[in-house]
Scaffold this active site. Structure first.
Site, PDB file in Angstrom:
ATOM      1  N   GLU A   1      -7.115   0.865  13.571  1.00 13.06           N
ATOM      2  CA  GLU A   1      -5.943   1.711  13.430  1.00 13.06           C
ATOM      3  C   GLU A   1      -6.047   2.582  12.180  1.00 13.06           C
ATOM      4  OE1 GLU A   1      -2.252  -0.286  13.839  1.00 13.06           O
ATOM      5  OE2 GLU A   1      -2.780  -1.184  15.765  1.00 13.06           O
TER       6      GLU A   1
ATOM      7  N   GLU B   1      -5.867  -1.037   9.578  1.00 12.27           N
ATOM      8  CA  GLU B   1      -6.235  -2.407   9.905  1.00 12.27           C
ATOM      9  C   GLU B   1      -7.078  -2.406  11.171  1.00 12.27           C
ATOM     10  OE1 GLU B   1      -2.672  -4.569  10.717  1.00 12.27           O
ATOM     11  OE2 GLU B   1      -1.941  -3.115  12.174  1.00 12.27           O
TER      12      GLU B   1
ATOM     13  N   ASN C   1      -7.352  -4.673  14.615  1.00 10.88           N
ATOM     14  CA  ASN C   1      -6.787  -5.725  15.442  1.00 10.88           C
ATOM     15  C   ASN C   1      -7.889  -6.335  16.287  1.00 10.88           C
ATOM     16  OD1 ASN C   1      -3.849  -5.622  14.865  1.00 10.88           O
ATOM     17  ND2 ASN C   1      -4.102  -3.512  15.530  1.00 10.88           N
TER      18      ASN C   1
ATOM     19  N   PHE D   1      19.359  -0.351  18.561  1.00 12.15           N
ATOM     20  CA  PHE D   1      18.174  -0.969  19.168  1.00 12.15           C
ATOM     21  C   PHE D   1      18.096  -2.465  18.885  1.00 12.15           C
ATOM     22  CE2 PHE D   1      17.154   3.476  18.434  1.00 12.15           C
ATOM     23  CZ  PHE D   1      16.696   3.867  19.668  1.00 12.15           C
TER      24      PHE D   1
ATOM     25  N   GLU E   1       0.839  -1.191   0.000  1.00 12.02           N
ATOM     26  CA  GLU E   1       0.000   0.000   0.000  1.00 12.02           C
ATOM     27  C   GLU E   1       0.876   1.244   0.000  1.00 12.02           C
ATOM     28  OE1 GLU E   1      -2.274  -0.355   3.567  1.00 12.02           O
ATOM     29  OE2 GLU E   1      -0.671   0.379   4.859  1.00 12.02           O
TER      30      GLU E   1
END
Length: 666
Positions: A275, A288, A290, A348, A200
């Site tokens: 979301e 989406e 959830n 990280f 997308e």
């Protein structure tokens, strides 16, 4: 009401569900793998059943093993938490066939919304605004490149069954589309057992805002405001807050209405989250839905007073929602920081090992402020390489956003963790960042503000002066104790030299110290003085007190000739010397560190998935060298400059530790 429920999950979410079940008088059953035999959720539950090896695909996501645990214990219902089997319709069907309640939505809703391709089509039909993209299945990497060009770069490559940032890549060109497609496909297959991918349009300058919905099986659906989740790293949320500092009431209501319409369109019943990506003009686009409890649900609970886990259990039992839309308000502000076992100083990357020290701040629930810590670990426990690296979710609440931020700063300062790499310093830096404080951030915040990675916080001179005063206070107490033990003089204070030189980062402070009735006065060479008031004693890791009238919480550890101080994201070895020592040290040569510029070192404990080059091969800057997998995520290591590979020291399938040599260059 149910008498016994099984939690088909692990870690902090399993502990979270157990807490609410206890409150409701419901017995709980935990499941655990070999790696989790001594885990906190196992200790908290009333019963626990072993389900297999550490690997999730041999334990936590094996439906037959969960069903066996249900039969062994007689559990009447199952809460899936998030991840693992939480959005697996086959699991919900298996429970239904067994006559066991699923504490989640109906199978149809899971199937419709759990598949991101199908969910977008349903959202469009329900009148929900959606992001442009290609909803069909993608055959291979070249097909991904073709589609990406049709949609228009940048694009987001996503796993259809994905979640939690797994199986997601942003591509800005054809090469990144090829690489991203394959990595997303691999991650999707290993994490979800489903390697379907879709593409997308990637919305630039986006904010990630989601709406919490709650519905029952009697046709009632409400939304519980929004959560701002824009502080993300690799599409994994790091900081969340509720409400959003960006939305107005009109936009909130529009997003809430669309979210409820989507939930109704699929016959949703339970807690769920819709979301959205929101641009700078407050245009919002569906991403989406959830069909489970979200990691960041505590911030919603803190501003609404609604226990979402309790509501999920009641809905699964068949009860009618006791709440109406008019009952849902916004009380104050809440912030959640996700504490991860990862090394912020190494990009990280995941960190594993034993928690030699784990002391969260005290949890508080008062009318003026609150501190909440959802966790699944304990001091002495291990962080495994097999699961998500989350250690805890630290949440604060206060009447205003600025107060909630200040509560979070203090809570982070007081959070003690040793034994593994963790992102506490980075979280502290974010809480002090002017862009976060302003509320004007996007999902590109970390990428834009830390383009070269996080290298720690460098305090200003004023803060360094306060830290120098803390170090001087600590040094004074240590010297006083040593004099007492020696018994060299009845009045030991007279044995302690008053003048010291304190080195904090690049700053040097010459100070004179006096102490009277527990108050240390630090006089600086430039004429300023600071009073240090604290009940800190030797052996205490946390300095809590006032320095020059400023409240401070500083983590302290003794080092040779001083103290290691950690405060607001800064990690400093502060040296305290006598003037004579300072004079002599100034004459000493500096130690030169080992040159590793011609080596590729393993940045984290992990498994070598593939080596992309050969010995003797010429390489270009940015070229992929190898792929390492750790904690369900693939990481591609790239060349920092042009060169030639002189030796390869590792092979696919090897498990490496931090700083092991992977390859060398000429």
């Amino acid at each position: 009401m149910f008498k016994k429920i099984l939690i088909a999950n692990r870690g902090e979410i399993a502990c979270r569900v157990i807490k609410t079940a206890r409150k409701m008088g419901i017995k709980t059953v935990a499941v655990y793998s070999d790696a989790d035999r001594n885990a906190l959720h196992v200790k908290m539950a009333d019963e626990a059943v072993h389900i297999g090896p550490p690997q999730a695909n041999q334990s936590y996501i094996v439906i037959d093993k969960i069903m066996d645990a249900i039969r062994q214990t007689g559990a009447e219902a199952v809460h899936p938490g998030y991840g693992f089997l939480s959005e697996n319709p086959k699991f919900a069907q298996a429970l239904e066939a067994e006559g066991v309640a699923f504490i989640g939505p109906p199978v149809r809703a899971i199937e419709a919304m759990g598949d991101k391709i199908t969910s977008k089509k349903i959202a469009q039909e329900a009148g929900v605004s959606t992001v442009p993209g290609y909803m069909g299945l993608i055959a291979d990497a070249e097909d991904a490149v073709k589609i990406s060009n049709e949609v228009g770069y940048p694009v987001m490559i996503k796993a259809s069954a994905g979640g939690g940032g797994k199986g997601m890549r942003i591509a800005w060109n054809d090469d990144e589309a090829r690489e991203g497609f394959q990595s997303s496909k691999n991650e999707a297959a290993s994490s979800f057992g489903d390697d379907r991918i879709f593409i997308e349009k990637f919305v630039t300058q986006p904010r990630h805002i989601e709406i919490q919905v709650l519905a029952d099986s009697h046709g009632n659906t409400i939304y519980l405001n929004e959560r701002e989740c824009s502080i993300q790293r690799r599409n994994q949320k790091v900081v969340e807050e509720a409400p959003s500092p960006f939305l107005d009431e009109e936009t909130r209501a529009a997003m809430g209405k669309q979210s409820c319409e989507l939930a109704k369109a699929v016959g949703y019943a339970s807690a769920g989250t819709v979301e959205f990506i929101v641009d700078g003009e407050k245009n919002f686009y569906f991403l989406e839905m959830n069909t489970r409890l979200q990691v960041e649900h505590p911030v919603t609970e803190l501003i609404t007073g609604v226990d979402l886990v309790e509501q999920m259990i009641r809905v699964a039992y068949g009860e009618v929602l006791s709440l109406k839309q008019s009952d849902i308000g916004i009380n104050g502000w809440s912030i959640e920081n996700r504490l991860y076992a990862e090394d912020p100083y190494r990009g990280f990357l995941p960190s594993i090992g034993r928690l030699t020290r784990y002391r969260p701040p005290a949890e508080v629930a008062e009318k003026t402020h609150a501190v909440r810590n959802d966790t699944g670990v304990f001091e002495g426990g291990e962080i495994s390489m097999y699961y998500d690296p989350m250690i805890a979710k630290l949440c604060t609440w206060a009447p205003t956003r600025s107060d909630a931020i200040e509560e979070m700063r203090n809570a982070l300062d007081a959070f003690e963790i040793e034994g593994i790499g963790h992102n506490l310093p980075f979280l502290a830096a974010v809480m002090d960042h002017p862009i976060f404080i302003s509320g004007d951030m996007t999902t590109a915040f970390i990428e834009e503000q830390y383009p070269d990675g996080f290298s720690g916080v460098v305090p200003d001179e004023k803060t360094n002066a306060r830290l120098a005063a803390v170090a001087a206070h600590v040094k004074m107490r240590k010297e006083a104790r040593a004099a007492q033990i020696s018994g060299a003089m009845a009045n030991h204070k007279r044995r302690i030299a008053p003048d010291w030189v304190v080195y904090v980062g690049k700053d040097q402070f010459r100070v004179s110290i006096t102490e009277d009735n527990g108050c240390t006065t630090v006089a600086f060479e430039d004429g300023q003085t600071m009073e240090v008031v604290s009940d800190w004693t030797l052996g205490c890791r946390l300095f809590e007190g006032s320095v020059g009238g400023t409240p401070m919480i500083v983590k302290t550890d003794f080092i040779r000739d001083g103290a290691r101080l950690r405060y607001r994201g800064a990690d400093l070895n502060v040296v305290v010397r006598t003037p004579r020592q300072a004079e002599l040290v100034a004459k000493m040569p500096e130690k030169v560190p080992r040159d590793t510029s011609k080596m590729l070192l393993c940045p984290m404990p992990g498994l070598i998935v593939s080596i992309a080059v050969e010995e003797g091969q010429e390489i270009q800057e940015g070229q992929a060298l190898c792929t390492i997998e750790a904690m369900k995520m693939e990481n591609i290591l790239r060349a920092e400059r042009k060169g030639r590979v002189s030796a390869i020291k590792a092979a696919a399938g090897d498990s490496l530790q931090v700083d092991e040599i992977i390859m060398e260059f000429e």
